[in-house]
Motif scaffolding. Structure first.
Motif, short mmCIF file in Angstrom:
data_model
loop_
_atom_site.label_atom_id
_atom_site.label_comp_id
_atom_site.label_asym_id
_atom_site.label_seq_id
_atom_site.Cartn_x
_atom_site.Cartn_y
_atom_site.Cartn_z
N UNK A 46 15.46 -1.61 54.31
CA UNK A 46 15.93 -1.84 52.95
C UNK A 46 16.17 -0.81 52.15
N UNK A 47 17.04 -0.80 51.16
CA UNK A 47 17.33 0.49 50.30
C UNK A 47 18.47 1.15 50.94
N UNK A 48 18.64 2.31 50.34
CA UNK A 48 19.66 3.43 50.88
C UNK A 48 19.46 4.00 51.96
N UNK A 49 18.50 4.06 52.58
CA UNK A 49 17.95 4.75 53.80
C UNK A 49 17.94 6.20 53.38
N UNK A 50 17.83 7.23 54.60
CA UNK A 50 17.74 8.42 54.19
C UNK A 50 19.13 9.01 54.53
N UNK A 51 19.61 9.74 53.77
CA UNK A 51 20.96 10.30 53.93
C UNK A 51 21.00 11.77 54.09
N UNK A 52 21.94 12.20 54.92
CA UNK A 52 22.18 13.62 55.09
C UNK A 52 23.53 14.02 55.14
N UNK A 53 24.04 14.93 54.55
CA UNK A 53 25.52 15.21 54.78
C UNK A 53 25.58 16.26 55.79
N UNK A 54 26.69 16.57 56.62
CA UNK A 54 27.01 17.20 57.51
C UNK A 54 28.60 17.74 57.68
N UNK A 55 28.92 18.93 57.83
CA UNK A 55 30.15 19.30 58.02
C UNK A 55 30.38 19.86 59.25
N UNK A 56 31.78 19.68 59.81
CA UNK A 56 32.26 20.10 60.91
C UNK A 56 33.56 19.87 61.22
N UNK A 57 34.27 19.92 62.13
CA UNK A 57 35.63 19.56 62.45
C UNK A 57 35.72 18.41 62.54
N UNK A 58 37.19 17.83 62.00
CA UNK A 58 37.44 16.30 62.20
C UNK A 58 37.21 16.00 63.62
N UNK A 59 36.81 14.66 63.80
CA UNK A 59 36.63 13.91 65.10
C UNK A 59 35.49 13.88 65.66
N UNK A 60 34.33 14.31 65.02
CA UNK A 60 32.86 14.49 65.62
C UNK A 60 32.38 12.87 65.66
N UNK A 61 31.41 12.82 66.67
CA UNK A 61 30.80 11.54 66.83
C UNK A 61 29.34 11.99 66.95
N UNK A 62 28.56 10.75 66.76
CA UNK A 62 27.07 10.88 66.93
C UNK A 62 26.41 9.82 67.79
N UNK A 63 25.58 10.25 68.42
CA UNK A 63 24.66 9.12 69.43
C UNK A 63 23.19 9.48 69.08
N UNK A 64 22.54 8.08 69.40
CA UNK A 64 21.04 8.58 69.29
C UNK A 64 20.50 9.21 70.52
N UNK A 65 19.86 10.09 70.44
CA UNK A 65 19.52 11.04 71.61
C UNK A 65 17.95 10.41 71.92
N UNK A 66 17.25 10.17 71.23
CA UNK A 66 15.77 9.64 71.46
C UNK A 66 15.15 9.00 70.12
N UNK A 67 14.45 8.03 70.29
CA UNK A 67 13.86 7.27 69.13
C UNK A 67 14.29 5.70 69.02
N UNK A 68 13.71 4.95 68.23
CA UNK A 68 14.15 3.79 67.97
C UNK A 68 14.42 3.48 66.61
N UNK A 69 15.72 3.38 66.06
CA UNK A 69 16.00 3.60 64.83
C UNK A 69 17.38 2.98 64.67
N UNK A 70 17.99 2.91 63.18
CA UNK A 70 19.38 2.41 63.34
C UNK A 70 19.91 3.55 62.51
N UNK A 71 21.43 3.74 62.62
CA UNK A 71 21.95 5.09 61.95
C UNK A 71 23.48 4.78 62.03
#
Length: 92
Positions: A46-71
């Motif tokens: 519930x709520x806004x969650x933990x938010x972080x901003x990241x900059x890089x080149x266009x087209x970056x992707x992200x995957x969970x590497x370890x842990x049990x969570x949603x993002x």
């Protein structure tokens, strides 16, 4: 020349059963891992969650590497970024 793109990373449901856990998220450019972010703590669904901003080149992707969570990891506009924070974290 590639121009920086801003991304919003939001974490939910981290460490709810045990009072805190660690999560790792891998950032990829063209299928190659270029960064790994680690988080420790507890974030509810519930709520806004933990938010972080990241900059890089266009087209970056992200995957969970370890842990049990949603993002989520999504590009955001410079205008929206300016409304959200005054000092985002920059990664090369």
């Amino acid at each position: 020349m590639n121009q920086d793109c801003w991304y919003e990373l939001t974490i939910h449901s981290l460490g709810l059963e045990s009072g805190g856990k660690q999560a790792e998220i891998s950032i990829f450019e063209d299928g190659i891992e270029i960064d790994r972010l680690a988080f420790r703590g507890r974030v509810s669904m519930e709520g806004p969650g933990y938010r972080k901003f990241y900059s890089g080149r266009p087209g970056l992707t992200a995957e969970a590497a370890s842990g049990d969570f949603e993002f989520t990891f999504r590009p955001i506009s410079h205008q929206r970024l300016g409304k959200m924070t005054d000092s985002p974290q920059h990664h090369a």
